[in-house]
Motif scaffolding. Structure first.
Motif, PDB file in Angstrom:
ATOM      1  N   ILE A 104      18.435  -9.401 -40.328  1.00 22.06           N
ATOM      2  CA  ILE A 104      18.904  -8.054 -40.037  1.00 22.06           C
ATOM      3  C   ILE A 104      19.537  -8.072 -38.649  1.00 22.06           C
ATOM      4  CG2 ILE A 104      18.228  -5.661 -39.687  1.00 22.06           C
ATOM      5  CD1 ILE A 104      15.899  -6.192 -41.615  1.00 22.06           C
ATOM      6  N   ILE A 105      20.793  -7.609 -38.620  1.00 19.96           N
ATOM      7  CA  ILE A 105      21.495  -7.560 -37.337  1.00 19.96           C
ATOM      8  C   ILE A 105      21.857  -6.115 -37.043  1.00 19.96           C
ATOM      9  CG2 ILE A 105      22.397  -9.898 -37.541  1.00 19.96           C
ATOM     10  CD1 ILE A 105      25.083  -8.703 -38.336  1.00 19.96           C
ATOM     11  N   SER A 106      22.041  -5.866 -35.792  1.00 18.25           N
ATOM     12  CA  SER A 106      22.387  -4.505 -35.400  1.00 18.25           C
ATOM     13  C   SER A 106      23.878  -4.276 -35.624  1.00 18.25           C
ATOM     14  CB  SER A 106      22.039  -4.280 -33.933  1.00 18.25           C
ATOM     15  OG  SER A 106      22.883  -5.073 -33.111  1.00 18.25           O
ATOM     16  N   GLU A 107      24.261  -3.040 -35.551  1.00 17.80           N
ATOM     17  CA  GLU A 107      25.676  -2.689 -35.738  1.00 17.80           C
ATOM     18  C   GLU A 107      26.533  -3.308 -34.638  1.00 17.80           C
ATOM     19  OE1 GLU A 107      28.318   1.351 -35.974  1.00 17.80           O
ATOM     20  OE2 GLU A 107      26.253   1.423 -36.746  1.00 17.80           O
ATOM     21  N   GLN A 108      25.992  -3.385 -33.443  1.00 22.26           N
ATOM     22  CA  GLN A 108      26.709  -3.981 -32.316  1.00 22.26           C
ATOM     23  C   GLN A 108      26.945  -5.477 -32.565  1.00 22.26           C
ATOM     24  OE1 GLN A 108      24.577  -3.845 -28.618  1.00 22.26           O
ATOM     25  NE2 GLN A 108      26.428  -4.122 -27.388  1.00 22.26           N
ATOM     26  N   GLN A 109      25.932  -6.167 -33.076  1.00 21.93           N
ATOM     27  CA  GLN A 109      26.089  -7.593 -33.377  1.00 21.93           C
ATOM     28  C   GLN A 109      27.121  -7.795 -34.493  1.00 21.93           C
ATOM     29  OE1 GLN A 109      21.947  -8.333 -34.253  1.00 21.93           O
ATOM     30  NE2 GLN A 109      21.718  -9.613 -32.407  1.00 21.93           N
TER      31      GLN A 109
END
Length: 137
Positions: free
Chosen positions: A32-37
């Motif tokens: 799971i990655i953040s929207e920024q990543q």
């Protein structure tokens, strides 16, 4: 008959239990990655794509565009001449790249024995189909 049915039912229950245990204990590995990543990864991909396009354009600019020479050849087919000989002469005259592939084309289209005697003008920018239409009429 009753024993057989019970044994079958026990087997089904056992198999279902094993499958359930495997299914629920199996760790699913998701990252799971953040929207920024995610945006950073997309930006890097776009940047790399732009660099690749620039490199392609630079290569096109640095290599001079050489126009392909078009060879013109007057092909004379004698009566009874083998298609192998015709293909070899076309290859030597730089009309076709490979005599064997031309022979394969003739063979797959059942034109090996369809060559007609005569004189034909062929060029190196003609396709196999165009050449064969000309020399098999």
């Amino acid at each position: 008959m009753r024993k057989t049915t019970r044994a079958f039912a026990v087997g089904m229950l056992f198999a279902t239990t094993i499958l359930a245990i495997v299914h629920y204990t199996n760790d699913k590995q998701y990252t799971i990655i953040s929207e920024q990543q995610y945006e950073q990864i997309v930006a890097e991909r776009n940047e790399l794509a732009e660099k690749l396009e620039k490199q392609k354009k630079e290569i096109e600019k640095t290599t001079p565009s050489q126009k392909e020479k078009v060879y013109i050849y007057t092909l004379t087919i004698a009566k009874g001449e083998a298609s192998r000989d015709v293909a070899n002469r076309l290859e030597q005259a730089h009309i076709i790249d490979d005599a064997q592939s031309f022979l394969t084309y003739l063979d797959t289209h059942q034109l090996t024995r369809a060559l007609r005697p005569g004189t034909y003008v062929v060029t190196s920018d003609m396709s196999y189909e165009q050449i064969t239409k000309k020399i098999t009429k």
